[in-house]
Design an enzyme around this catalytic site. Sequence first.
Site, PDB file in Angstrom:
ATOM      1  N   SER A  54       0.793  -1.233   0.000  1.00 33.20           N
ATOM      2  CA  SER A  54       0.000   0.000   0.000  1.00 33.20           C
ATOM      3  C   SER A  54       0.823   1.279   0.000  1.00 33.20           C
ATOM      4  O   SER A  54       0.253   2.372   0.045  1.00 33.20           O
ATOM      5  CB  SER A  54      -0.958   0.012   1.183  1.00 33.20           C
ATOM      6  N   LYS A  57      -0.269   3.759  -2.494  1.00 32.44           N
ATOM      7  CA  LYS A  57      -1.295   4.780  -2.305  1.00 32.44           C
ATOM      8  C   LYS A  57      -0.710   6.184  -2.153  1.00 32.44           C
ATOM      9  O   LYS A  57      -1.442   7.175  -2.242  1.00 32.44           O
ATOM     10  CB  LYS A  57      -2.171   4.408  -1.108  1.00 32.44           C
ATOM     11  N   SER A 109      -5.842   3.114   4.720  1.00 28.81           N
ATOM     12  CA  SER A 109      -5.383   2.304   3.590  1.00 28.81           C
ATOM     13  C   SER A 109      -6.535   1.592   2.879  1.00 28.81           C
ATOM     14  O   SER A 109      -6.424   0.437   2.480  1.00 28.81           O
ATOM     15  CB  SER A 109      -4.336   1.284   4.054  1.00 28.81           C
TER      16      SER A 109
END
Length: 388
Positions: A54, A57, A109
């Site tokens: 993640s 992101k 997340s």
Amino acid sequence: MWTAFVCLLCAPLGQVEAAPPVVHANAVGASLIDVESGRILYSEKGDVPMRIASLTKIMTAIVAIDNGKLTDTVKVSKNAFGKEGSSIYLKLGEEMRLHDMLYGLMLRSGNDAATAIAEHVGGSVEGFVYLMNEKAKMLGMTHSNFMNPSGLDEGEGHRSSANDMAKLTAYALKNPIFQEIVSTKVKKVPNPNEKWDYTWLNKNKMLSLFEGSDGVKTGYTKLAKRCLVSSATRNGQQLAVVTLNDPNDWADHSSLLQYGFKYYPLQQVANKGDAIDGNPWVIGHSFSYPLAEGEAASLSKKVVLVDPLSTDYRLGERGSLQYFLNKKLIQTVPLFDKTSTRMQAADQSTFSFKVGKPYKETLLTRYQLICSMMIHKMFNFSETEWLD
């Protein structure tokens, strides 16, 4: 184009503590960067493409900020609803401001948020991925390839490197909206489905573990393992650390940030308005750079004159001053006449963060840090808390 060159030696700056010792992290890939200058201060397999979970992101957020309208309403599609992995539990058809959804993306997340944001900003997930890869090219992320906005292990081509993620993070942190989001510990957002607001706690424990911490993102998948990007600001200097596949990331990030602040302090190299020996011009804007002990002696600079027939000359620029460290170009600043109206403009330094109170490490602050690390180690969440 007509140019002329004048070589000048740069006088050494003030001395700092000790020369940097050898430093090591438990990560497979790691990088430490000074945010203002973009200088990589430490790297371990920094150019090796790896799974980044993640941490993806970070790219999703900055592409959305750069290309989207924060006041837009994002509608949750069937594709975004119920997306696997970590989630902010958006309902099918739910609508939320893009700005609010970015908090769910970065603090919790949310893979559902990542997909919804991608579809809204890019027209489709594929269209958004195209924007992600174009941004990577713009930033010189030559060891990266993005295939989705979430970082889920979908296919084999989704990769980036520690150094590339450090470059991306330095770019993103210069955006005040991004900086505000990733430094937020708790965020409340209107919830259209219930009587109470969404309340999102930031998964990034570095915000509490390390004094001066102000970002940025955790990541975990079964294949990528623990990934983390953190940042901190002390005495006006902001550093960021990236670790990929690191079982001891909290401790490693604290150590690497301490290392960077101690051995590579940000030092003023040029001041706006300073005169140039042997020339009638002055420096157009200030310039700082992280330097270890003794490195100032390796600084040099060179004046490059502007063609009198060029547009830059007509706009008041008379030349540029190039700075080199060990013969490598690190910065270029403009030169103007002392009376130029261009000198009345605000300083053009890229560093935009407020200088806080000077930080000084003491036995007490060191003891507090060790105690915090021990407590978090003893009561740490399981790895499923990290699932992205």
